[in-house]
Enzyme design. Sequence first.
Site, PDB file in Angstrom:
ATOM      1  N   HIS A   1     -15.452   7.264   6.465  1.00 51.42           N
ATOM      2  CA  HIS A   1     -16.819   6.842   6.858  1.00 51.42           C
ATOM      3  C   HIS A   1     -17.001   7.184   8.305  1.00 51.42           C
ATOM      4  O   HIS A   1     -18.195   7.485   8.729  1.00 51.42           O
ATOM      5  CB  HIS A   1     -16.789   5.348   6.475  1.00 51.42           C
ATOM      6  CG  HIS A   1     -16.867   5.084   4.906  1.00 51.42           C
ATOM      7  ND1 HIS A   1     -15.904   4.157   4.627  1.00 51.42           N
ATOM      8  CD2 HIS A   1     -17.269   5.584   3.999  1.00 51.42           C
ATOM      9  CE1 HIS A   1     -16.127   3.984   3.227  1.00 51.42           C
ATOM     10  NE2 HIS A   1     -16.839   5.104   2.890  1.00 51.42           N
ATOM     11  N   ARG A  32     -16.167  15.179   0.076  1.00 54.50           N
ATOM     12  CA  ARG A  32     -14.480  15.188   0.127  1.00 54.50           C
ATOM     13  C   ARG A  32     -13.824  16.335  -0.676  1.00 54.50           C
ATOM     14  O   ARG A  32     -12.914  17.128  -0.009  1.00 54.50           O
ATOM     15  CB  ARG A  32     -13.959  13.966  -0.427  1.00 54.50           C
ATOM     16  CG  ARG A  32     -14.138  12.818   0.449  1.00 54.50           C
ATOM     17  CD  ARG A  32     -13.888  11.621  -0.116  1.00 54.50           C
ATOM     18  NE  ARG A  32     -14.346  10.992  -1.414  1.00 54.50           N
ATOM     19  CZ  ARG A  32     -14.278  10.071  -2.057  1.00 54.50           C
ATOM     20  NH1 ARG A  32     -13.615   9.209  -1.893  1.00 54.50           N
ATOM     21  NH2 ARG A  32     -15.051  10.171  -3.112  1.00 54.50           N
ATOM     22  N   SER A  42     -12.412   3.895  -0.066  1.00 55.50           N
ATOM     23  CA  SER A  42     -12.380   2.261   0.015  1.00 55.50           C
ATOM     24  C   SER A  42     -11.614   1.855  -0.964  1.00 55.50           C
ATOM     25  O   SER A  42     -10.581   1.026  -0.844  1.00 55.50           O
ATOM     26  CB  SER A  42     -13.734   1.661   0.227  1.00 55.50           C
ATOM     27  OG  SER A  42     -14.439   2.173   1.137  1.00 55.50           O
ATOM     28  N   LYS A  67     -21.200  -5.808  -9.139  1.00 53.82           N
ATOM     29  CA  LYS A  67     -19.886  -5.651  -8.641  1.00 53.82           C
ATOM     30  C   LYS A  67     -19.392  -6.655  -7.529  1.00 53.82           C
ATOM     31  O   LYS A  67     -20.182  -6.912  -6.711  1.00 53.82           O
ATOM     32  CB  LYS A  67     -19.759  -4.156  -7.936  1.00 53.82           C
ATOM     33  CG  LYS A  67     -18.886  -3.251  -8.506  1.00 53.82           C
ATOM     34  CD  LYS A  67     -19.071  -2.004  -7.857  1.00 53.82           C
ATOM     35  CE  LYS A  67     -17.799  -1.440  -7.305  1.00 53.82           C
ATOM     36  NZ  LYS A  67     -17.802   0.054  -6.573  1.00 53.82           N
TER      37      LYS A  67
END
Length: 169
Positions: free
Chosen positions: A27, A100, A137, A51
Amino acid sequence: MTGLESEGSPVRRAVCPGSFDPITNGHLDIIARASRLYDEVYVAVMINQAKKGLFEIEERIDLIRQVTAEYGNVRVESFHGLLVDFCKQRDIPSIVKGLRAVSDFDYELQMAQMNNGLSGVETLFIPTNPTYSFLSSSLVKEVATWGGDVSHLVPPLVLEKLAGRLKRD
């Protein structure tokens, strides 16, 4: 008005959105690169009521502010709802996203097209540094939970907070 606006030059703003639970070196790589391209970079920490994160929103914001302080042009805020509304409220014409892998592109392209269709906000894709191409993460939390070494994946402050949090829980 900022100094740049008063001189007749518009301020170039972008946003880097995400949950950042916790912020990783991947990040930070994207945020740092965006901070060199834009006058102001907002890091928008997504609030997802459905969440339960490892870190509370305010903790994430505090961590991000501390680890991005050296850039000088990064602002950190939370948001709930549509990212394009966050952008409209702050006159941000660009979203910066790190990619990514090709699998990220499929989803992110759909989001970029929807965001543009809703509000005209553009999305800039930055390829992730290959060092961080596997990093998320979720993966950091999983490895750290099982005692794995994540010291090379997160800033030292985040590592300290992560170790403390996992020790408590």
